[in-house]
Design an enzyme around this catalytic site. Structure first.
Site: not given
Lengths: 247, 191
Positions: A208-209
């Site tokens: 994801c981030t």
């Protein structure tokens, strides 16, 4: 946990048993100090900081300690990974408390002191070393269960590992702004209904981030019967087909 | 009239369960068990109780571990602007999440912290008093009940490590002789 032990003590006839329900997190949040045990100081995967003057540290210090005199601490913080557990010691209780507070203010969440400082360490029979001091912080985070190392993830991106799939669990908007080549994009909140789109016979690498959503998604996939699932913990920015990582 | 009564029935059952959970009286336990079990089953359909292991504000999702031991399962629940008490769901803390099913997915409606109950014969101590006691001359045995590994990393001043497993086996040998010694236990916050 605390209540169980307290209950046992009360049952044994102890009349003055109290439970600190708010526990250590509240203790720390209120600005109080915490201490590392001897074994953790000696062997833990930590950044151990000697806050005394380098000359003193050269004359005798705890093994593995990095010499960062208190006056230099603020400037040196950028060299200390924010996720590292840090243990500090000095010969001044005040200096240790100040360093503890400074580090916590700077965002370090795992900070502890050596009980009694350097004197406490030697008094307790702790080993010391002498000679030229180390000033370099060398700390590498140990991977959690199910986590993939950044270098290994990069190999997957580059297609150097066969039978793999990169799963992007960011939101549709985020995924639209860029991502890894060939990645399958299914937002975390849709994993439950769309996991059928992911082949079960491949190694799955989830990102994801930051790693928070990736970890949740990989747990979710494991509960759905996927076996080879790994997640990446890194600050990860994608724009078009460009990407970069940071710890 | 009858219908209205039926409407309230689940509420009554829930109330029965709640009061059973808080007051642990020895004698009435067996009598209370049967209806409590039923209520528990009814309640299980729309409540997750356990430790929050993940929370993403971007995906508006919470993962929570329900059940114990081999039966422990991680459940994923969504939340939205209408969910109340979202802040109570924090990673590592125990929560009670009431939810409803929408589009085949659980959506949190109300999130509450799961509060620990004080065992009989014990009292609570708050942070400020804790700090006073530790700084003062009172003889105290401070027990860290977390797993030993957590204790090693960081613990409160003067604390000794007695994880629950160890306590269950040989706590009496580890406690002071004088039964009126102040004993304080702590762990990683309300669980």
């Amino acid at each position: 946990m605390s209540t169980t032990v307290a209950g046992l003590a009360a049952k044994k006839g102890y009349t003055n048993v109290r439970v600190f329900l708010d526990g250590q997190p509240a203790w720390i949040k209120d600005g109080n100090l915490v201490y590392a045990s001897k074994g953790f100081v000696a062997k833990g995967n930590i950044v151990l900081i000697d806050l005394r003057a380098s000359k003193k540290a050269a004359e005798g210090r705890i093994a593995r300690a990095v010499s960062i005199p208190y006056d230099a601490l603020e400037d040196r913080m950028e060299d200390i990974p924010v996720k590292a557990p840090i243990v500090v010691y000095s010969d001044s209780a005040e200096e240790m408390a100040d360093a503890y507070e400074d580090l916590r203010d700077e965002g370090y969440k795992k900070v502890a002191l050596v009980s009694g400082g350097f004197a406490g360490w030697t008094k307790g029979g702790g080993e010391t070393v002498t000679g030229p001091v180390d000033t370099e912080v060398n700390w590498v985070r140990k991977l959690a269960k199910g986590e993939v190392a950044q270098d290994d993830f990069i190999k997957v991106i580059k297609g150097e590992v066969t039978d793999t799939i990169i799963l992007d669990v960011r939101t549709a908007d985020e995924a639209a702004s860029g991502g890894f080549p060939g990645a399958v994009a299914i937002p975390l909140d849709e994993i439950g209904s769309r996991h059928g789109e992911i082949p079960k016979d491949k190694k799955i690498f989830v990102h994801c981030t930051t790693g928070a959503r990736a970890e949740m998604a990989s747990k979710e996939l494991k509960s759905k019967g996927f076996k080879d699932v790994f997640y990446l913990v890194a600050n990860c920015e994608c724009e078009g087909d460009k990407w970069k990582f940071e710890d | 009239m009858r219908k209205q009564m039926l409407k309230f029935l689940p509420l009554c059952l829930m109330a029965a369960l709640l009061s059973y959970g808080c007051v642990q009286t020895g004698g009435t336990e067996d009598a209370a068990k049967a209806p409590a079990k039923k209520a528990e089953q009814a309640q299980k359909e729309n409540v997750y109780k356990g430790k929050v292991t993940g929370k993403s504000n971007k995906a508006k999702s919470i993962s929570i571990v329900v059940g114990k031991g081999d039966k422990a399962k991680t459940m994923m629940v969504k939340f939205d602007d209408k969910t109340t008490g979202v802040d109570h769901a924090a990673v590592g803390h125990a929560s009670i999440i009431a939810y409803e099913m929408r589009d085949g997915q659980p959506w949190a409606t109300v999130i509450k912290p799961k509060l620990a109950k004080l065992p009989k014969g014990t009292t609570e101590i708050k942070t400020a008093e804790m700090a006073e006691v530790i700084a003062g001359d009172t003889k105290i045995m401070l027990i860290d009940a977390r797993p030993a590994g957590r204790y090693k990393g960081a613990h409160m001043p003067g604390a000794v490590s007695i994880p629950v497993g160890v306590a269950k086996k040989n706590l009496p040998e580890l406690l002071p002789k004088e039964k009126d010694t102040l004993i304080v236990t702590y762990c990683g916050g309300p669980t």
